[in-house]
Scaffold this motif. Structure first.
Motif, short mmCIF file in Angstrom:
data_model
loop_
_atom_site.label_atom_id
_atom_site.label_comp_id
_atom_site.label_asym_id
_atom_site.label_seq_id
_atom_site.Cartn_x
_atom_site.Cartn_y
_atom_site.Cartn_z
N THR A 147 0.87 -1.17 0.00
CA THR A 147 0.00 0.00 0.00
C THR A 147 0.91 1.22 0.00
N CYS A 196 -4.34 6.27 9.23
CA CYS A 196 -4.47 5.58 7.94
C CYS A 196 -3.42 4.48 7.78
N THR A 206 -6.74 -2.62 1.03
CA THR A 206 -5.79 -1.57 0.64
C THR A 206 -4.60 -2.13 -0.12
N GLU A 209 -3.13 -0.70 -3.52
CA GLU A 209 -3.77 0.61 -3.66
C GLU A 209 -2.81 1.75 -3.28
N TYR A 211 -2.97 5.94 -1.99
CA TYR A 211 -3.87 6.93 -1.41
C TYR A 211 -3.15 8.26 -1.20
N ASP A 277 -7.13 15.38 -3.76
CA ASP A 277 -8.52 14.98 -3.55
C ASP A 277 -8.53 13.92 -2.45
N THR A 278 -9.20 14.21 -1.35
CA THR A 278 -9.19 13.29 -0.20
C THR A 278 -10.38 12.33 -0.20
N THR A 279 -11.11 12.25 -1.31
CA THR A 279 -12.32 11.40 -1.34
C THR A 279 -12.00 9.95 -0.98
N ARG A 280 -10.98 9.37 -1.60
CA ARG A 280 -10.66 7.96 -1.35
C ARG A 280 -10.18 7.78 0.09
N GLU A 283 -13.41 7.91 2.22
CA GLU A 283 -14.32 6.79 2.01
C GLU A 283 -13.73 5.47 2.48
N HIS A 284 -12.47 5.22 2.15
CA HIS A 284 -11.92 3.91 2.48
C HIS A 284 -11.61 3.77 3.96
#
Length: 301
Positions: A147, A196, A206, A209, A211, A277-280, A283-284
């Motif tokens: 990760t 995180c 994860t 992935e 992030y 962009d902190t969306t992931r 959400e995760h």
């Protein structure tokens, strides 16, 4: 991935590493920390967390392989923001990462969590970001269950950048700002970063992935300084330093000082901004990153 095998942690004596070690210990993980010197000033703090200390260096493959033996996962945090005498970005970010990956593979450790940087890319304009990207490429090619995290500027107790600004605000009537101060950044709390990283260890979703980690606000540098002033209870004016003056001064400092306080690469990175962009991330990991002013007030308290 909590088991009876320790988590191997590089960079544990650093800013993020100390906070992450504390979180892992609080969550019941065994930790084995790679330290260059067992008498390091932060070694006592790690021992208080019941962490195992392993003497070694990411640039010493033999010591690294011995230190990692028997671990169940690896978190690799080591990085440098400037090149101190005897070390280069290429050595630390790329060769050091390859050594850690090789040692993990040799020890049969599959799980690997990596600290990169927001802005890393194949077309990056600075050596720092280029070598961070090259390290990522090595991770992706390793065959391990990886990760990768790319945080924006990290702040919190012990953090260098925000503490430098705090010192300026407390001691100086005018706070210097390079250029117009409209370049943006998205500071993220070290506690959110540690959260995180620790969650990724236990979350198979994860694996493979990548992030980006940032705070909830994109702030101009001017706004960032004013926010710190408010949190510290100080009223300060900003003095903007023209880039036409700053650039040649930085080049002179690099040429004549062994440890320049600002480098050309750092100047480029500052002016380019650092937002994501902190969306992931949200959400995760199910996290709402702390607002910058709130985080600074908690830090000062």
């Amino acid at each position: 991935m909590k088991n009876n095998k320790p988590v191997f942690l590089t960079g544990a004596t650093g800013f993020v590493g100390g906070h992450l070690a504390a979180r892992l210990a609080a969550e019941g993980h065994r930790i084995r920390c790679l330290v260059r010197r067992l008498d390091h000033r932060r070694a006592a703090y790690l021992k208080d967390l019941d962490a195992e200390l392993a003497a070694g260096d990411i640039l010493n493959p033999d010591a690294l392989r011995e230190a990692i033996e028997g671990c169940g996962a690896v978190i690799h945090l080591v990085g440098i923001i400037t090149e101190p005498p005897g070390f280069t970005f290429k050595q630390v970010h790329v060769k050091g990462t390859v050594n850690v990956l090789d040692a993990a593979a040799a020890a049969g450790v599959r799980r690997y969590v990596h600290m990169s940087a927001l802005g890393a890319g194949s077309d990056a304009s600075t050596t720092y970001f280029q070598t961070k990207w090259q390290a990522e490429e090595a991770v992706r090619a390793s065959g391990l269950d990886y990760t990768i995290f790319r945080p924006s500027i990290i702040y919190g107790p012990g953090g260098e950048f925000i503490n430098m600004l705090l010192r300026q605000i407390r001691l100086m009537p005018l706070v210097p700002v390079i250029g117009d101060g409209n370049y943006r950044m998205q500071p993220v709390s070290v506690h959110d970063v540690a959260f995180c990283f620790s969650r990724a260890l236990a979350d198979g979703g994860t694996i493979g992935e990548e992030y980006e980690l940032g705070g909830p606000e994109s702030l101009t540098y001017n706004e960032l300084v004013h926010t710190i002033c408010r949190a510290a209870g100080k009223r300060r004016a900003l003095i903007h330093l023209p880039l036409a003056l700053v650039r040649p001064v930085v080049r002179l400092l690099e040429r004549f000082l062994r440890h320049s306080p600002v480098t050309t690469d750092q100047l480029k990175m500052l002016l380019a901004g650092n937002v994501c962009d902190t969306t992931r991330m949200r959400e995760h990991f199910g996290i709402e990153p702390v607002e910058f002013e709130k985080g600074i007030r908690q830090m000062l308290a």
